[in-house]
Design a protein around this motif. Structure first.
Motif, mmCIF file in Angstrom:
data_model
loop_
_atom_site.group_PDB
_atom_site.id
_atom_site.type_symbol
_atom_site.label_atom_id
_atom_site.label_comp_id
_atom_site.label_asym_id
_atom_site.label_seq_id
_atom_site.Cartn_x
_atom_site.Cartn_y
_atom_site.Cartn_z
ATOM 1 N N GLN A 154 8.051 -3.404 10.782
ATOM 2 C CA GLN A 154 7.255 -2.201 10.526
ATOM 3 C C GLN A 154 6.383 -2.372 9.280
ATOM 4 O O GLN A 154 6.848 -2.812 8.230
ATOM 5 C CB GLN A 154 8.190 -1.000 10.328
ATOM 6 N N THR A 155 5.118 -2.019 9.395
ATOM 7 C CA THR A 155 4.210 -2.035 8.250
ATOM 8 C C THR A 155 4.560 -0.889 7.306
ATOM 9 O O THR A 155 4.760 0.245 7.744
ATOM 10 C CB THR A 155 2.747 -1.880 8.713
ATOM 11 N N GLN A 156 4.634 -1.176 6.025
ATOM 12 C CA GLN A 156 4.931 -0.168 5.010
ATOM 13 C C GLN A 156 3.672 0.101 4.178
ATOM 14 O O GLN A 156 3.048 -0.827 3.669
ATOM 15 C CB GLN A 156 6.063 -0.636 4.093
ATOM 16 N N LEU A 157 3.299 1.383 4.058
ATOM 17 C CA LEU A 157 2.118 1.781 3.306
ATOM 18 C C LEU A 157 2.536 2.596 2.092
ATOM 19 O O LEU A 157 3.501 3.371 2.152
ATOM 20 C CB LEU A 157 1.183 2.662 4.147
ATOM 21 N N PHE A 158 1.777 2.474 1.006
ATOM 22 C CA PHE A 158 1.997 3.321 -0.156
ATOM 23 C C PHE A 158 0.726 3.327 -0.988
ATOM 24 O O PHE A 158 -0.202 2.528 -0.765
ATOM 25 C CB PHE A 158 3.201 2.857 -0.983
ATOM 26 N N ILE A 159 0.675 4.246 -1.939
ATOM 27 C CA ILE A 159 -0.495 4.374 -2.799
ATOM 28 C C ILE A 159 -0.047 4.372 -4.251
ATOM 29 O O ILE A 159 1.147 4.478 -4.540
ATOM 30 C CB ILE A 159 -1.305 5.649 -2.481
ATOM 31 N N GLU A 160 -1.007 4.267 -5.151
ATOM 32 C CA GLU A 160 -0.720 4.243 -6.571
ATOM 33 C C GLU A 160 -1.810 5.009 -7.313
ATOM 34 O O GLU A 160 -2.939 5.123 -6.818
ATOM 35 C CB GLU A 160 -0.654 2.788 -7.064
ATOM 36 N N THR A 161 -1.478 5.558 -8.468
ATOM 37 C CA THR A 161 -2.490 6.146 -9.326
ATOM 38 C C THR A 161 -3.494 5.041 -9.642
ATOM 39 O O THR A 161 -3.104 3.953 -10.081
ATOM 40 C CB THR A 161 -1.849 6.674 -10.622
ATOM 41 N N PRO A 162 -4.802 5.278 -9.401
ATOM 42 C CA PRO A 162 -5.784 4.178 -9.445
ATOM 43 C C PRO A 162 -5.789 3.322 -10.702
ATOM 44 O O PRO A 162 -6.031 2.115 -10.616
ATOM 45 C CB PRO A 162 -7.118 4.909 -9.259
ATOM 46 N N TYR A 163 -5.471 3.894 -11.868
ATOM 47 C CA TYR A 163 -5.506 3.053 -13.070
ATOM 48 C C TYR A 163 -4.300 2.120 -13.160
ATOM 49 O O TYR A 163 -4.251 1.235 -14.030
ATOM 50 C CB TYR A 163 -5.637 3.903 -14.334
ATOM 51 N N ARG A 164 -3.323 2.273 -12.243
ATOM 52 C CA ARG A 164 -2.171 1.368 -12.229
ATOM 53 C C ARG A 164 -2.202 0.406 -11.042
ATOM 54 O O ARG A 164 -1.206 -0.231 -10.720
ATOM 55 C CB ARG A 164 -0.862 2.174 -12.199
ATOM 56 N N ASN A 165 -3.341 0.276 -10.385
ATOM 57 C CA ASN A 165 -3.433 -0.618 -9.228
ATOM 58 C C ASN A 165 -3.056 -2.056 -9.575
ATOM 59 O O ASN A 165 -2.367 -2.734 -8.810
ATOM 60 C CB ASN A 165 -4.853 -0.594 -8.651
ATOM 61 N N GLY A 166 -3.524 -2.532 -10.717
ATOM 62 C CA GLY A 166 -3.223 -3.902 -11.118
ATOM 63 C C GLY A 166 -1.737 -4.140 -11.288
ATOM 64 O O GLY A 166 -1.206 -5.174 -10.860
#
Length: 241
Positions: free
Chosen positions: A172-184
């Motif tokens: 199964q593919t797992q998706l998630f997001i992050e606060t943009p300034y913590r992408n790195g």
């Protein structure tokens, strides 16, 4: 007879024209409404100005009612947001970006509308999550969205490994997001925590002129140059092999 709650898609970022992301009939439906619920009234008005450029609004912008629903809205205030619907007015639920009620506080209002027998109509528009799945090359038959991962480094690593294990077991593919300034930091954590062969997709600024979407193994990401994604909305996906 109650009005209808329309779930209105928004753009996924700043754009001069809506035509390439918001269907014409959705723009026309939006223009015909005089009551809205939105995460932020200011940005909702900016969206309605773009709508007005092609489809004149049913009332002057300053006369359109926009109630706010966001993370600061108390649960007991939700019922009041449905008042125009009870009075027979159609209402548009507008997200800050993408589609309402997905990774969005609007889901609670939609659930309450169903409870009260108020019709709910979702309108077609861009979803960063589905667009990321489409473009990732990962499993589109089975996938799960996990919202935000922990900000604490140790807890985040633990969660990534849990998701990788689940991905491997369930394919199964797992998706998630992050606060943009913590992408790195998120990409670094993924590369460090995942097995070398685990596929990782980084999808940034989807549907915008600055869009970038890259899928590589964790081992390949380790030696690759990080994408230009600082402070840019990004969806992360992984699929363990």
């Amino acid at each position: 007879m109650p009005g209808t709650l329309y779930l209105i898609p928004n753009t996924l970022g700043e754009t001069v024209s809506l035509d390439h992301v918001i269907p014409t009939h959705v723009q026309a439906t939006t223009a015909g409404l005089t009551h809205f619920v939105a995460e932020n009234a200011k940005t909702a008005r900016a969206f309605l100005k773009l709508i007005n450029a092609a489809h004149p609004l049913a009332a002057p912008l300053q006369e359109i009612a926009i109630a706010e629903l966001n993370v600061n809205t108390r649960a007991e205030a939700l019922a009041g947001l449905l008042a125009p619907l009870r009075d027979g007015h159609d209402v548009g639920l507008l997200s800050e970006a993408g589609v309402p009620a997905v990774a969005d506080p609007g889901a609670d209002l939609v659930r309450l509308a169903h409870k009260e027998g108020i019709p709910v109509r979702p309108l077609v528009g861009p979803s960063s999550l589905l667009l990321a799945v489409m473009a990732s090359g990962l499993n589109g038959q089975s996938f799960a969205f996990n919202g935000y991962l922990p900000t604490d480094a140790a807890a985040r690593t633990k969660r990534i490994r849990e998701l990788e294990t689940r991905s491997r077991q369930e394919k199964q593919t797992q998706l998630f997001i992050e606060t943009p300034y913590r992408n790195g930091q998120m990409l670094e954590a993924l590369v460090a925590a995942c097995q070398p062969g685990t596929l990782i997709c980084v999808a940034t600024d989807i549907s915008l002129a600055s869009e970038t979407i890259h899928t590589q193994t964790a081992a390949q990401w380790k030696s690759a140059t990080a994408p230009d994604f600082h402070k840019k909305p990004t969806v992360f996906l992984l699929l363990a092999q």
